[in-house]
Design an enzyme around this catalytic site. Structure first.
Site, PDB file in Angstrom:
ATOM      1  N   GLU A 440      27.482   7.005  -4.762  1.00 59.55           N
ATOM      2  CA  GLU A 440      28.085   5.685  -4.816  1.00 59.55           C
ATOM      3  C   GLU A 440      28.173   5.087  -3.420  1.00 59.55           C
ATOM      4  O   GLU A 440      28.800   5.667  -2.530  1.00 59.55           O
ATOM      5  CB  GLU A 440      29.495   5.760  -5.415  1.00 59.55           C
ATOM      6  N   CYS A 441      27.574   3.942  -3.223  1.00 61.19           N
ATOM      7  CA  CYS A 441      27.694   3.145  -2.012  1.00 61.19           C
ATOM      8  C   CYS A 441      27.278   3.933  -0.773  1.00 61.19           C
ATOM      9  O   CYS A 441      26.103   3.952  -0.425  1.00 61.19           O
ATOM     10  CB  CYS A 441      29.110   2.582  -1.879  1.00 61.19           C
ATOM     11  N   ALA A 442      28.182   4.599  -0.088  1.00 66.07           N
ATOM     12  CA  ALA A 442      27.804   5.417   1.066  1.00 66.07           C
ATOM     13  C   ALA A 442      26.774   6.456   0.665  1.00 66.07           C
ATOM     14  O   ALA A 442      25.831   6.747   1.408  1.00 66.07           O
ATOM     15  CB  ALA A 442      29.039   6.089   1.664  1.00 66.07           C
TER      16      ALA A 442
END
Length: 558
Positions: A440-442
Site C-alpha cells: 500500500e502506497c509506500a
C-alpha cells in the site's frame, strides 16, 4: 464495562487538537490512569504521538473505512483494560466526507458522527487568537447545531494574557459552557512537519518523546484533569470487536468459493460486497462492473487508453485523480521458536499459541510507519505468524510466505532503502516465484524500478518520483482483477494520501477503478502481487485478510 470517552474537537483544523489530546493522554497517564488513545479518521501520524503518551498503540475510529456498525466494537476492543479514553477528532467538529446523497444530519466520518455513535461528550479546543466577546456566539452555534452531539466544555488555546483570559471566560459564561483549561501561547511545542503533516513519531525519535513530554507537562499544569474525568462520565455500551469472530464470518461468506477454488490465489476469494452495507455506486449505471478477470484487457500503467475503457467506464493507467474535493507505537513482534509462535494480545493480555501458520513479514521502521493495529491482530487470528522487519537494514525474515508493505515515507529514505540490495533482490525473487505481496502506497513505491532515481525492488514496471501536488481523499473503489486480496468486482472503501506519482509505467492489470471528477484506474496486480496507492482498513475488510493468509499458506505448501 468499557472505559468512558472524552472527544477532543475544534471549530477548524489548526486549533491545537493534537497538542491538547496528546498532552491530555500523557497527563492522565501521569495521574495514574490507564488511557486508551484514539484518532477519528484515517490519519496514521497523530496516533504515533498518542501511543508515545499512552504507552499503548494509538488506534483509529473511521466510519467511512470500517462502517458505522464497527465504531463502537473497535472502541470497546481498543479500550480494554483502560479506565478512560481520549479520542482526537479530525478537522472541524462537523467536517466529514462530502456526500450529496447522504441525508443524516452529521457528515460521514466527522468527529461529530463518532462522538454521537459513542455517546461521548465533546471538549472543544478553540484557538483564542483574535477572539473576544464573539466567542460566545461561536460556542452557542457549536452547542446547538446538532442535538445528538453534547458539548461538555471548552479549552481555550493560545491565550495571550490574563486580561484576554478574563474576556474569554466571560464569553463562555454567557452561554454556560464551562472552561476546563487555558493554554498559553508556547511556540516551543511545535513539532516539525513536512509535506504530509507532522513527522511520524518513529522517525522523529527522541525529539518526538521530548515533544510529548512537553505537551504532557503543559496540559497537566493548565487543564482541570478531574473535571475532564468527571465529564467523560459513564462507559460506552456495546459489544467488543473480535478478530476471530470477524474471520469466522468471512469464512461463512466465502464457503462456496473456497470449496471450488484452487491454484495461485490459495482460495477464499472475497465476495463483491461492501463491509458497510449496500455497495456504493462508483461506475456509471451504463458501465457494467467487471466480473470476469479473463475478459479484461491489459491496463497500461503509462495512461494509454484501455481497449475496454468504454465498457468498464474507467480510464487506463496508474494516473491519480488530479485533486481531491495513523504510526501507532508497535507492540513487540511475536516471539518465534521454530514453527511455534506465542501470540500476546497487547490490549487484553491474552496469550495463545499458534503452531505451523505461515510467516507473514510486515515492513516497519522509519520508512513504513502507516499501519493499523487491527491488521496484525487479524493476521494473527487467521493463524499467521507475523514478523516485523525494517527494510532499511534487515533481510527478509526466514520462511517468509507472505509480505505486507504498508504505507509510510519511503521518499525520505530512498537512498538507504536502495542500499539494502539483498532485501530488494530477495523480494524481487519472491515475487517471481509467487510470493503473496500486499503493498500500500509506500509499498507500491518500494516495488517500482526506481524512486527519485534510486533503484528499488523492480517488481512493478514503473518509476516513482516526488510530485508537485497532494492527492488526498476517500475513494469508493472496485477491484478490477482477481488478486491475493480481493476477487474481481469486490467493492471497497479506501483512502489516498500521497504526494508522489508514477512515471514511465509499463503494462499491467490495474488493481482498482473509481470515479472522482473523472474515471480512474490505479494500482497493479502482477501475479501474486497487489500494489496500490489506496489505503484500506483491515477491520473493514476481514475477507481480504483471510484470502491473503490462505494464499500465504498455499505458497508455503509449495
Amino acid at each position: 464495562m468499557s472505559a468512558p470517552a472524552i472527544v477532543i474537537a475544534a471549530p477548524a483544523s489548526g486549533s491545537g487538537k493534537t497538542t491538547l489530546a496528546t498532552g491530555l493522554i500523557g497527563a492522565l497517564r501521569r495521574a495514574g490512569h490507564q488511557v486508551a488513545p484514539f484518532k477519528v479518521g484515517p490519519d496514521y501520524i497523530d496516533p504515533g504521538y498518542h501511543g508515545l503518551a499512552a504507552g499503548r498503540p494509538g488506534r483509529n475510529l473511521d466510519p467511512v473505512l470500517v462502517g458505522e456498525d464497527r465504531v463502537v466494537p473497535l472502541y470497546r476492543h481498543g479500550a480494554q483494560g483502560c479506565d478512560i479514553a481520549v479520542v482526537e477528532g479530525v478537522m472541524g467538529l462537523f467536517d466529514g466526507r462530502i456526500d450529496e446523497h447522504r441525508t443524516e444530519a452529521v457528515a460521514e466520518g466527522s468527529t461529530a458522527q463518532v462522538a454521537s455513535l459513542l455517546g461521548a461528550p465533546v471538549l472543544l479546543v478553540v484557538d483564542a487568537r483574535g477572539h473576544s466577546q464573539s466567542l460566545a456566539a461561536l460556542l452557542h452555534g457549536f452547542a446547538t447545531f446538532d442535538s445528538s452531539v453534547r458539548l461538555g466544555g471548552v479549552i481555550l488555546n493560545r491565550v495571550g494574557s490574563e486580561r484576554h483570559e478574563q474576556v474569554l471566560r466571560s464569553a463562555c459564561d454567557r452561554v454556560r459552557i464551562p472552561v476546563l483549561g487555558v493554554l498559553p501561547r508556547m511556540t516551543e511545542l511545535e513539532v516539525p512537519s513536512r509535506h504530509l503533516g507532522l513527522i511520524p513519531a518513529v522517525e522523529h525519535g527522541t525529539a518526538a518523546t521530548r515533544a510529548v513530554d512537553a505537551m504532557t507537562t503543559l496540559v497537566a499544569a493548565h487543564v482541570d484533569l478531574s473535571a475532564i474525568v468527571a465529564l467523560a462520565g459513564g462507559s460506552v455500551q456495546g459489544p467488543a470487536w473480535d478478530p476471530l469472530a470477524e474471520l469466522a464470518a468471512a469464512d461463512d461468506r466465502a464457503v462456496p468459493d473456497r470449496e471450488q477454488s484452487s491454484g495461485e490465489l490459495g482460495g477464499s476469494p472475497s465476495t463483491a460486497r461492501t463491509p458497510h452495507g449496500p455497495a456504493p455506486a462508483m461506475l456509471s449505471e451504463r458501465s457494467p462492473l467487471p466480473t470476469d478477470p479473463n475478459a479484461q484487457a491489459a491496463t497500461t500503467l503509462s495512461g494509454r487508453a484501455l481497449p475496454s475503457s468504454t465498457e468498464l467506464g474507467v480510464t487506463a493507467g496508474m494516473a491519480q485523480s488530479a485533486h481531491a474535493a495513523d504510526r501507532p507505537v508497535e507492540p513487540a513482534p511475536p516471539a518465534r521458536t521454530g514453527r511455534t509462535t506465542t501470540i500476546t494480545d497487547a490490549t487484553a493480555g491474552d496469550r495463545r499459541t499458534r503452531i505451523g501458520g505461515p510467516v507473514i513479514a510486515m515492513a516497519g521502521g522509519a520508512a513504513f510507519t502507516f499501519g493499523y493495529a487491527e491488521h496484525r491482530e487479524l493476521l494473527l487470528a487467521a493463524g499467521a505468524q507475523v514478523v516485523v522487519f525494517d527494510p532499511l537494514t534487515d533481510e527478509l525474515p526466514e520462511d517468509t510466505a507472505g509480505l505486507v508493505l504498508p504505507g509510510g515515507f519511503p521518499e525520505e529514505h530512498a537512498a538507504q532503502l536502495s542500499a539494502n540490495v539483498r532485501l530488494r533482490s530477495a523480494i524481487a525473487d519472491g515475487a517471481t516465484h509467487g510470493l503473496p505481496i500486499h503493498a500500500e502506497c509506500a509499498g507500491l513505491l518500494y516495488l517500482t524500478r526506481s524512486l527519485d532515481g534510486h533503484p528499488m525492488a523492480g517488481v512493478i514496471d514503473a518509476d516513482a518520483e516526488f510530485g508537485p501536488r497532494l492527492t488526498l481523499g476517500y475513494r469508493d473503489a472496485v477491484a478490477l482483477h482477481d488478486s491475493v486480496l480481493w476477487q474481481a468486482g469486490a467493492r471497497v472503501r479506501g483512502h489516498e494520501f500521497h504526494r508522489t506519482r508514477l512515471t514511465k509505467a509499463g503494462t499491467a492489470n490495474a488493481a482498482w477503478g473509481w470515479r472522482t471528477t473523472q474515471s480512474v484506474s490505479e494500482g497493479a496486480v502482477v501475479g501474486q502481487v497487489h500494489a496500490s496507492y489506496l489505503h484500506t482498513h483491515p477491520a473493514g475488510n476481514p475477507d481480504a485478510i483471510r484470502r491473503f493468509v490462505d494464499a500465504a499458506t498455499a505458497f508455503e505448501s509449495r
